[in-house]
Every structure is written in C-alpha cells, then in structure tokens.
Scaffold this motif. Structure first.
Motif, mmCIF file in Angstrom:
data_model
loop_
_atom_site.group_PDB
_atom_site.id
_atom_site.type_symbol
_atom_site.label_atom_id
_atom_site.label_comp_id
_atom_site.label_asym_id
_atom_site.label_seq_id
_atom_site.Cartn_x
_atom_site.Cartn_y
_atom_site.Cartn_z
ATOM 1 N N ARG A 86 42.446 42.321 46.166
ATOM 2 C CA ARG A 86 41.223 43.026 45.788
ATOM 3 C C ARG A 86 41.323 44.500 46.163
ATOM 4 N N ILE A 90 40.797 45.198 36.128
ATOM 5 C CA ILE A 90 40.951 43.742 35.984
ATOM 6 C C ILE A 90 41.205 43.098 37.345
ATOM 7 N N ARG A 121 38.769 40.455 39.106
ATOM 8 C CA ARG A 121 39.338 39.111 39.271
ATOM 9 C C ARG A 121 39.360 38.690 40.730
ATOM 10 N N TRP A 122 39.913 39.530 41.594
ATOM 11 C CA TRP A 122 40.064 39.138 42.992
ATOM 12 C C TRP A 122 38.810 39.388 43.804
ATOM 13 N N ARG A 130 35.818 38.576 42.721
ATOM 14 C CA ARG A 130 35.083 37.317 42.543
ATOM 15 C C ARG A 130 35.669 36.215 43.407
ATOM 16 N N ARG A 131 36.977 36.200 43.542
ATOM 17 C CA ARG A 131 37.613 35.129 44.308
ATOM 18 C C ARG A 131 37.452 35.336 45.813
ATOM 19 N N THR A 172 45.766 32.180 35.644
ATOM 20 C CA THR A 172 45.739 33.375 34.806
ATOM 21 C C THR A 172 47.163 33.873 34.584
ATOM 22 N N HIS A 206 36.379 30.532 39.565
ATOM 23 C CA HIS A 206 36.850 31.544 40.499
ATOM 24 C C HIS A 206 37.684 30.879 41.580
ATOM 25 N N ALA A 245 45.611 33.442 40.607
ATOM 26 C CA ALA A 245 44.207 33.197 40.254
ATOM 27 C C ALA A 245 44.148 32.098 39.206
ATOM 28 N N TRP A 266 41.251 28.971 37.107
ATOM 29 C CA TRP A 266 39.915 28.426 36.917
ATOM 30 C C TRP A 266 40.026 26.945 36.596
#
Length: 296
Positions: A46, A176, A180-181, A183-184, A237, A261, A274, A276
């Motif tokens: 992140r 991106i 992406r990270w 949220r995780r 992903t 996530h 990552a 889902w």
C-alpha cells in the motif's frame, strides 16, 4: 524451515519488479510466515502504491507547468520580439521520428547570423531555401522564435518530455496499487488471517481448504470457531507482468481479509498476491444427538 521476514517476500522487491517487470520467482522455498510479517507485507505494498501515485502526480504537474512555461516563452517573444526576414539553410530530422531541428540564417544590425531552431510536432514542414520570419530578442539576438516554431530550449524541453513519460509510467499502477492494497489492509485489519492449503486449478484460480480446528483458522464466516471443514475458491489478480508459477501457488497459504478483498501469502516463496472469492462451500458436522439417533 526457517521463519520468513518481510524482506523475504518476493512481491516486495521493487528493484526486481522495475528491472525485470516481474518478481524474482526463480526457485520456490519453504518458509514459516508469521501473521505479523504478512500484515507488514500488505501495508508495504500500500505504501508503494501511495508513493508511486504521489510521485507520478508531481511529475505530471511538473510536465503541465513546464509545457505552459515553454509555450508562454515562445508567445512572449513572438509578441515583443523584433521581426526580420530569414531563410532556412538546413533541415536535420530527429531520431526515431522526432521533429528535429532547422538552421536559419537572418541578419540583425547588418550582421548575418545562423541559428538552429528546435521543432516540435506542431511545427510546419520546412525545407532548405524556404523563407521564414524570425523574431529576435532586442537584448539577446541569439534568442529567436518563428511562427509555428517555438524553438523550446533543448534541456527544458527534454525534462518536460521525461516528466510526462515517467508520470504516465508511475501514476496508473500507483493508483491501482494504492486502491487494491489499501482495501486489503482494511480487510486484514477487520478479519485477520487464516491458514489453509491451496491447490491450483489454473493460472489464477485456486481452491483453498481450511481444516477444522486447524492452526490459525479462527472464526469463519463471521461466526464462532466450530468443528467443520471449510473451503473457498479464489481468483488472484494479474501479477506484475507474468503469472505466478504453479509451484509457488500450492501448499500452505495465509488468507487475509474477506470477500472481494483477499490477500494471499503463499508460504512457498513466499509470494504475496491479491485475490477475490468467487465461490465458497462449508461442510458442517451434524450434531452428536442426531448421529446417535441414526446409529440406534
């Protein structure tokens, strides 16, 4: 089997990603990955996304400011400069389709001068012998411009182009990665990590099984820890440039977050990815009194 530190996680090696366009996935290794290390790895990605997005944004702002300053410089000289007739005496095409330069001869105060002018994509097509009107600075006759030919200085113009290319390279993947990270990181903070066994069903599809009362299983589906087997199917992903080889995506895996996530830490590597969730099944053991009644 040694305990992995955050520096052992393949996905975090920025130099390898920048140079090769992929992670250093040359040979799988077997590690024991503590949950705090997996959490730090997710947070580091992140931070990387945030840094790339910020640098890309600053470079794009520098490109915009620099391009406007170069345009204003040319417009100011065309508005305040002294016009004089000139002639194109040489044309030099640029490398690999670049606009190139022209040599212009003009006269100022009875002194004949020849100067090179940098072209850009908007400059007119000129050939040797073509007449051209030159506007020069009264205080510095070497500083010239012409209609349609901004004659931007080479170094500032090069820096502006480099800023644009780097911003286009860093900004999209940075945004991106940040989303992406980010949220995780929040999902891992809320739901923690679970340990399971991963089986690959394709390049990006994985079946993960959590054994009942397994180590680090914890509450499943938001409920309490009970005696049941649990399985899920996840899709990872797209990696940096290449798919993660199957030998890295099997065996023990740490699963952080929930739903769309998910963060997967494959301990054979270790490799962070990552993902889902696309399918989930749970097999609940019947209560003991029902088993007793059936046996009787």
């Amino acid at each position: 089997m040694r305990e992995a530190g955050v520096e052992d996680v393949r996905r975090l090696r920025l130099r390898t990603v920048c140079v090769r366009g992929m992670d250093d996935l040359t040979r799988p290794g077997s590690y024991s990955v503590p949950e705090p290390v997996a959490t730090v790895a997710v947070r580091r990605l992140r931070r990387r996304g945030r840094a790339m997005a910020l640098i890309g944004l600053l470079l794009f702002a520098g490109f915009v400011v620099g391009a406007n300053l170069l345009v204003d410089r040319a417009d100011a000289l065309l508005a305040t400069g002294e016009p004089t007739p000139g002639v194109v005496v040489g044309v030099h095409p640029g490398l690999r389709g670049a606009a190139g330069t022209i040599d212009v001869r003009f006269t100022v105060a009875g002194v004949e001068r020849t100067r090179s002018m940098n072209l850009d994509d908007s400059s007119p097509a000129l050939e040797a012998g073509d007449p051209i009107t030159v506007f020069y600075d009264r205080d510095d006759p070497e500083r010239i411009a012409a209609p349609g030919v901004s004659n931007a200085p080479f170094l500032p113009n090069l820096l502006t182009v480099v800023a644009f290319v780097l911003s286009a390279t860093l900004l999209p993947p940075g945004v991106i990665g940040l989303v992406r990270w980010g949220r995780r990181v929040r999902a891992v903070r809320l739901h923690g990590w679970r340990r399971g066994q991963a089986e690959t069903d394709g390049n990006r599809i994985h079946r993960i099984r959590f054994h009942r009362n397994g180590p680090g299983l914890g509450p499943v589906d938001g409920g309490s820890t009970d005696s049941r087997d649990h399985a899920m199917t996840v899709v990872t992903t797209s990696p940096v440039a290449h798919e993660i080889p199957p030998e890295f995506r099997t065996g023990e895996v740490l699963v952080g977050g929930r739903g769309r996530h998910l963060a997967l830490m494959f301990t054979r590597g270790p490799v962070l990815a990552a993902a889902w969730e696309v399918h989930q099944t749970a097999h609940v053991q019947p209560p003991e009194h029902l088993l007793t009644e059936v046996s009787e």
